[in-house]
Design a protein around this motif. Structure first.
Motif, PDB file in Angstrom:
ATOM      1  N   GLU A  19      -9.984  21.006  -0.058  1.00 22.72           N
ATOM      2  CA  GLU A  19      -9.759  20.621   1.335  1.00 22.72           C
ATOM      3  C   GLU A  19     -10.647  19.438   1.711  1.00 22.72           C
ATOM      4  O   GLU A  19     -11.777  19.339   1.265  1.00 22.72           O
ATOM      5  CB  GLU A  19     -10.094  21.796   2.250  1.00 22.72           C
ATOM      6  CG  GLU A  19      -9.249  23.024   2.035  1.00 22.72           C
ATOM      7  CD  GLU A  19      -7.910  22.925   2.734  1.00 22.72           C
ATOM      8  OE1 GLU A  19      -7.822  22.266   3.780  1.00 22.72           O
ATOM      9  OE2 GLU A  19      -6.951  23.512   2.204  1.00 22.72           O
ATOM     10  N   LEU A  20     -10.110  18.599   2.580  1.00 20.28           N
ATOM     11  CA  LEU A  20     -10.929  17.535   3.154  1.00 20.28           C
ATOM     12  C   LEU A  20     -11.786  18.129   4.262  1.00 20.28           C
ATOM     13  O   LEU A  20     -11.336  18.986   5.010  1.00 20.28           O
ATOM     14  CB  LEU A  20     -10.043  16.442   3.753  1.00 20.28           C
ATOM     15  CG  LEU A  20      -9.232  15.607   2.780  1.00 20.28           C
ATOM     16  CD1 LEU A  20      -8.305  14.678   3.541  1.00 20.28           C
ATOM     17  CD2 LEU A  20     -10.143  14.807   1.882  1.00 20.28           C
ATOM     18  N   ARG A  21     -13.015  17.698   4.320  1.00 21.10           N
ATOM     19  CA  ARG A  21     -13.910  18.133   5.389  1.00 21.10           C
ATOM     20  C   ARG A  21     -14.132  16.963   6.337  1.00 21.10           C
ATOM     21  O   ARG A  21     -14.184  15.809   5.905  1.00 21.10           O
ATOM     22  CB  ARG A  21     -15.237  18.612   4.807  1.00 21.10           C
ATOM     23  CG  ARG A  21     -15.104  19.861   3.949  1.00 21.10           C
ATOM     24  CD  ARG A  21     -16.468  20.342   3.471  1.00 21.10           C
ATOM     25  NE  ARG A  21     -17.255  19.295   2.856  1.00 21.10           N
ATOM     26  CZ  ARG A  21     -17.452  19.159   1.560  1.00 21.10           C
ATOM     27  NH1 ARG A  21     -16.941  20.015   0.710  1.00 21.10           N
ATOM     28  NH2 ARG A  21     -18.195  18.177   1.087  1.00 21.10           N
ATOM     29  N   LEU A  22     -14.282  17.276   7.603  1.00 20.90           N
ATOM     30  CA  LEU A  22     -14.554  16.231   8.584  1.00 20.90           C
ATOM     31  C   LEU A  22     -15.823  15.478   8.201  1.00 20.90           C
ATOM     32  O   LEU A  22     -16.738  16.078   7.657  1.00 20.90           O
ATOM     33  CB  LEU A  22     -14.696  16.843   9.974  1.00 20.90           C
ATOM     34  CG  LEU A  22     -13.407  17.401  10.552  1.00 20.90           C
ATOM     35  CD1 LEU A  22     -13.685  18.089  11.876  1.00 20.90           C
ATOM     36  CD2 LEU A  22     -12.372  16.305  10.754  1.00 20.90           C
ATOM     37  N   PRO A  23     -15.841  14.204   8.385  1.00 20.23           N
ATOM     38  CA  PRO A  23     -14.960  13.385   9.192  1.00 20.23           C
ATOM     39  C   PRO A  23     -13.734  12.864   8.448  1.00 20.23           C
ATOM     40  O   PRO A  23     -12.976  12.071   8.982  1.00 20.23           O
ATOM     41  CB  PRO A  23     -15.852  12.225   9.618  1.00 20.23           C
ATOM     42  CG  PRO A  23     -16.760  12.039   8.439  1.00 20.23           C
ATOM     43  CD  PRO A  23     -16.996  13.444   7.910  1.00 20.23           C
ATOM     44  N   MET A  24     -13.510  13.293   7.201  1.00 20.21           N
ATOM     45  CA  MET A  24     -12.332  12.836   6.471  1.00 20.21           C
ATOM     46  C   MET A  24     -11.085  13.527   6.996  1.00 20.21           C
ATOM     47  O   MET A  24     -11.121  14.696   7.373  1.00 20.21           O
ATOM     48  CB  MET A  24     -12.484  13.111   4.972  1.00 20.21           C
ATOM     49  CG  MET A  24     -13.522  12.255   4.302  1.00 20.21           C
ATOM     50  SD  MET A  24     -13.511  12.415   2.521  1.00 20.21           S
ATOM     51  CE  MET A  24     -14.272  14.005   2.322  1.00 20.21           C
ATOM     52  N   THR A  25      -9.996  12.772   6.988  1.00 20.27           N
ATOM     53  CA  THR A  25      -8.698  13.285   7.390  1.00 20.27           C
ATOM     54  C   THR A  25      -7.689  12.878   6.328  1.00 20.27           C
ATOM     55  O   THR A  25      -7.954  11.963   5.542  1.00 20.27           O
ATOM     56  CB  THR A  25      -8.281  12.709   8.759  1.00 20.27           C
ATOM     57  OG1 THR A  25      -8.267  11.281   8.661  1.00 20.27           O
ATOM     58  CG2 THR A  25      -9.223  13.145   9.868  1.00 20.27           C
ATOM     59  N   PRO A  26      -6.533  13.538   6.275  1.00 21.44           N
ATOM     60  CA  PRO A  26      -5.546  13.184   5.243  1.00 21.44           C
ATOM     61  C   PRO A  26      -5.113  11.722   5.348  1.00 21.44           C
ATOM     62  O   PRO A  26      -5.153  11.118   6.421  1.00 21.44           O
ATOM     63  CB  PRO A  26      -4.374  14.124   5.545  1.00 21.44           C
ATOM     64  CG  PRO A  26      -4.973  15.259   6.286  1.00 21.44           C
ATOM     65  CD  PRO A  26      -6.106  14.671   7.083  1.00 21.44           C
ATOM     66  N   LEU A  27      -4.700  11.190   4.223  1.00 19.31           N
ATOM     67  CA  LEU A  27      -4.170   9.831   4.173  1.00 19.31           C
ATOM     68  C   LEU A  27      -2.909   9.778   5.023  1.00 19.31           C
ATOM     69  O   LEU A  27      -2.111  10.717   5.006  1.00 19.31           O
ATOM     70  CB  LEU A  27      -3.857   9.485   2.711  1.00 19.31           C
ATOM     71  CG  LEU A  27      -3.583   8.038   2.354  1.00 19.31           C
ATOM     72  CD1 LEU A  27      -4.784   7.157   2.699  1.00 19.31           C
ATOM     73  CD2 LEU A  27      -3.276   7.925   0.874  1.00 19.31           C
ATOM     74  N   ASP A  28      -2.708   8.686   5.733  1.00 20.13           N
ATOM     75  CA  ASP A  28      -1.518   8.578   6.572  1.00 20.13           C
ATOM     76  C   ASP A  28      -0.254   8.443   5.714  1.00 20.13           C
ATOM     77  O   ASP A  28      -0.332   8.248   4.498  1.00 20.13           O
ATOM     78  CB  ASP A  28      -1.646   7.429   7.573  1.00 20.13           C
ATOM     79  CG  ASP A  28      -1.746   6.057   6.912  1.00 20.13           C
ATOM     80  OD1 ASP A  28      -1.250   5.865   5.787  1.00 20.13           O
ATOM     81  OD2 ASP A  28      -2.323   5.163   7.549  1.00 20.13           O
ATOM     82  N   ALA A  29       0.905   8.558   6.347  1.00 21.60           N
ATOM     83  CA  ALA A  29       2.186   8.557   5.624  1.00 21.60           C
ATOM     84  C   ALA A  29       2.399   7.271   4.839  1.00 21.60           C
ATOM     85  O   ALA A  29       2.893   7.296   3.710  1.00 21.60           O
ATOM     86  CB  ALA A  29       3.336   8.792   6.597  1.00 21.60           C
ATOM     87  N   ALA A  30       2.037   6.134   5.409  1.00 16.00           N
ATOM     88  CA  ALA A  30       2.208   4.854   4.708  1.00 16.00           C
ATOM     89  C   ALA A  30       1.331   4.792   3.463  1.00 16.00           C
ATOM     90  O   ALA A  30       1.760   4.326   2.408  1.00 16.00           O
ATOM     91  CB  ALA A  30       1.893   3.691   5.649  1.00 16.00           C
ATOM     92  N   GLY A  31       0.104   5.262   3.593  1.00 22.81           N
ATOM     93  CA  GLY A  31      -0.795   5.276   2.443  1.00 22.81           C
ATOM     94  C   GLY A  31      -0.303   6.197   1.355  1.00 22.81           C
ATOM     95  O   GLY A  31      -0.345   5.863   0.166  1.00 22.81           O
ATOM     96  N   GLU A  32       0.184   7.363   1.746  1.00 20.76           N
ATOM     97  CA  GLU A  32       0.704   8.297   0.752  1.00 20.76           C
ATOM     98  C   GLU A  32       1.946   7.739   0.067  1.00 20.76           C
ATOM     99  O   GLU A  32       2.102   7.873  -1.144  1.00 20.76           O
ATOM    100  CB  GLU A  32       1.018   9.647   1.392  1.00 20.76           C
ATOM    101  CG  GLU A  32       1.346  10.687   0.352  1.00 20.76           C
ATOM    102  CD  GLU A  32       1.419  12.085   0.899  1.00 20.76           C
ATOM    103  OE1 GLU A  32       2.292  12.837   0.425  1.00 20.76           O
ATOM    104  OE2 GLU A  32       0.606  12.432   1.780  1.00 20.76           O
ATOM    105  N   ALA A  33       2.821   7.069   0.817  1.00 18.06           N
ATOM    106  CA  ALA A  33       4.013   6.451   0.221  1.00 18.06           C
ATOM    107  C   ALA A  33       3.604   5.379  -0.790  1.00 18.06           C
ATOM    108  O   ALA A  33       4.197   5.280  -1.873  1.00 18.06           O
ATOM    109  CB  ALA A  33       4.896   5.859   1.313  1.00 18.06           C
TER     110      ALA A  33
END
Length: 107
Positions: free
Chosen positions: A77-91
């Motif tokens: 799991e990502l821990r704050l302050p990290m957040t999941p990569l946005d949709a464009a980055g994942e694409a």
């Protein structure tokens, strides 16, 4: 930046991308150190788009964690302050893994 660093005398690098495509990075370094500069340049050109994007996204290590998860190597799991990569980055990451599939599958 691995090939330019080798060209000015580096002995090796600490590479984020090597977590995704370790054999390709080994190939780049070993072909250069063996004097096969043209082969090293081809490896560099093949890997450059992935390297550029991995280091160009804000907030590393988010992109490397997302890439490892795409390759079935979940890093937890990502821990704050990290957040999941946005949709464009994942694409973009998905496209890179498709483009490099022949080498990624060799892991």
């Amino acid at each position: 930046m691995t090939l330019p660093l080798l060209a000015v005398g580096a002995e090796g690098v600490i590479s984020v991308v090597a977590n995704i495509v370790p054999r390709d990075m080994i190939e780049l370094v070993s072909t250069y150190t063996a004097g096969r500069v043209a082969d090293a340049q081809q490896a560099h050109l093949r890997l450059f788009p992935l390297c550029r994007d991995m280091l160009g996204w804000p907030r590393t290590p988010i992109p490397i964690k997302a890439a490892m998860k795409l390759l079935g190597r979940d890093t937890g799991e990502l821990r704050l302050p990290m957040t999941p990569l946005d949709a464009a980055g994942e694409a973009s990451l998905r496209q890179h893994t498709r483009t490099l599939r022949c080498t990624v599958s060799r892991l």
